[in-house]
Design a protein around this motif. Structure first.
Motif: not given
Lengths: 292, 264
Positions: A123, A125-126, A129-130, A132-133, A236, B28, B31, B221-222, B225, B229-231, B233-234, B237, B240
């Motif tokens: 992914s 997308l994921v 996001y990583a 972003m963090v 993002f 990912i 965390f 997930i999109l 986002l 934004v929340s953990p 998603i980690n 992720g 996945v």
């Protein structure tokens, strides 16, 4: 080899058997790939009336987009940041591809290739996001910088962050293509260059890079193509400002509800990508090749 | 010595670049087990809260179910189409073959965003928008070229005389396909099933445009986002990643095992 076999393996006629195996791709991709793309082009001449897509043949969508400053600004920005990504990715990838092709042990090389193929299927997308963090004001990078006494820098919502995202997308592929190109460079040429007294840098510049030219150019072209079409990173990580072409498409589709105008942007993007790809191919296979 | 110095430099750059490629994946996973509300350093203690949160989240569970369903159907259809196309390329010559192969192989070179827009507008004419059938139709287009490439590479290793011999011995082309070609391609077919499932399971752009309210997991997930934004998603992720990496690993295992078995 008996003649009967050679003749029987070249059956030129199209019969039921051949048609059966050709039909799935023809039907499926004709219906769900070619027709949608054809419709996309046709739709640029349609209009939206009373919130409904209505068949027509007008140039107003094209005029509307082409006469707006924001469209061309967005186009230039997207081309620019894609080109920067292609350059940075190529420069970062080259030492890695060179190391893997010429220096690494076979076991290390196999592991590296596995690690490069895997991200392609995991992914994106994921992973964005990583980033972003990691890049956030309170994120890991700033925590580390703060630890050594450097004040926090805001890295999110910048073009820098967008390029980081683009690199996440394309760097593994660029390294792989460069690696295959370098693996095909004739080792005897490299050895000869060393024997004739060329240092490593001069050998790379005058022997390795010219021999691997096709792969190096194609790798850069793919980096551009992938970044140019991406939507996730500029939104993002880049904070949608300035908007890229992909952001224009989504805005026109999702909030503007104006599919024909989104289609105009999409057709311009496809035209740009085709131009870039053909220029890259011309550059890769064209003039100057005989010199090598 | 000059050589040692340049080797160290090259090795160093290689390690840095691989750290860059692997950093997001590591972040990912690490965390997803972090207790803190905001994922950063220092480490806030081990916790499974985020996993608990997503397991009880109905939208995530439904999205997960839809993604699995779509991926399963897509992998079978895309692998069948990929096999058929690879076999046509291997066996037949005809006018227009180049156009045929372009039609079959080009979809992944078009940005998924543009595929999504084109499919959204066209599918709205034929009532496929907002359905999982629409998502499947789009994903098969995107995935079948990967299956085709894997199976075509395998066919390239098959002696063209093998089929000819079977025909000369009286086999019909259909029975020869069943008892010679298919068994020979079996490892590549299984890798293609795994890879196409992985691509479909991860795809979010076509799904986002076409699926409407039937959100698949990546579309969920999109949406997360775009909101707060929340953990969590980690945690999603990580799950996945584990699924797709397992599929890619399976595909590579199947391809290399066949190579080892045949090595003299």
């Amino acid at each position: 080899m008996p003649d009967t076999i050679t003749t029987s393996r070249r059956r030129p006629q199209i019969d039921g058997f051949a048609a059966f195996w050709a039909a799935p791709a023809l039907i499926w991709n004709g219906l769900f790939f070619l027709a949608p793309l054809g419709f996309l082009v046709g739709m640029t001449f349609w209009v939206v009336r009373n919130y409904r897509l209505t068949p027509d043949f007008v140039l107003s969508n094209w005029e509307r987009m082409f006469t707006r400053g924001f469209f061309w600004e967005s186009f230039l920005y997207t081309v620019q940041i894609g080109a920067v990504t292609a350059m940075v990715a190529s420069l970062l990838a080259f030492p890695v591809a060179y190391f893997l092709a010429f220096r690494a042990r076979p076991s290390a090389r196999r592991l590296a290739i596995f690690l490069l193929i895997t991200p392609f299927f995991t992914s994106y997308l994921v992973r964005v996001y990583a980033w972003m963090v990691i890049l956030a004001q309170e994120g890991v990078v700033n925590a580390v910088l703060g630890g050594i006494g450097i004040a926090a820098v805001s890295m999110l919502n910048t073009s820098f962050a967008t390029v980081i995202g683009y690199l996440t997308l394309c760097l593994p592929l660029v390294i792989l293509i460069q690696f295959f190109a370098l693996s095909n460079v004739d080792r005897d040429l490299v050895g000869a260059s060393h024997n004739l007294g060329c240092g490593p840098v001069r050998t790379v510049l005058t022997v390795v890079i010219p021999s691997a030219r096709i792969g190096l150019i194609l790798a850069a072209a793919f980096a551009f193509i992938l970044s140019f079409g991406d939507y996730v990173s500029p939104v993002f990580l880049g904070g949608s400002s300035p908007p890229t072409m992909s952001i224009l498409i989504v805005d026109q589709t999702k909030s503007g509800n104006n599919w024909p105008r989104a289609a105009v942007v999409a057709v311009v993007m496809i035209a740009t990508l085709v131009t870039v790809l053909f220029s890259a191919l011309a550059l890769a296979y064209g003039r100057g090749r005989a010199r090598a | 010595m000059r050589g040692v110095w340049t080797d160290r430099l090259l090795g160093g750059v290689t390690i840095v670049v691989f750290l860059f490629i692997l950093a997001p994946v590591a972040s990912i996973i690490v965390f997803s087990f972090n207790a803190d509300r905001y994922p950063s350093l220092p480490w806030g203690g081990f916790s499974l809260d985020w996993y608990r949160a997503i397991l009880t989240d109905e939208t995530v569970r439904r999205g997960f179910g839809r993604s699995l369903q779509v991926a399963a159907i897509v992998s079978v259809l895309a692998t069948f189409i990929g096999f058929a196309t690879a076999y046509v390329d291997y066996r037949f010559r005809f006018t227009g073959k180049l156009a045929f192969l372009a039609l079959a192989a080009l979809p992944p070179t078009v940005p998924v965003l543009i595929l999504g827009l084109a499919m959204l507008s066209f599918f709205s004419l034929i009532d496929l928008v907002g359905t999982l059938t629409g998502v499947i139709a789009g994903h098969v287009v995107l995935c079948s070229p990967f299956a085709m490439a894997l199976i075509r590479m395998r066919l390239a290793e098959m002696s063209p005389d093998l089929e000819g011999a079977a025909w000369n011995l009286g086999a019909t082309r259909w029975s020869c396909m069943r008892s010679v070609v298919l068994p020979f391609c079996k490892p590549a077919i299984f890798s293609a099933l795994a890879i196409t499932a992985a691509v479909s399971f991860d795809e979010f752009m076509i799904a986002w445009f076409v699926s409407g309210l039937n959100e698949t997991l990546p579309v969920r997930i999109l949406a997360m986002l775009q909101g707060q934004v929340s953990p969590r998603i980690n945690a999603i992720g990580t799950i996945v990643f584990v699924i797709t990496i397992a599929l890619v690993f399976l595909a590579q295992f199947l391809t290399t095992r066949k190579a080892d078995k045949e090595a003299p």
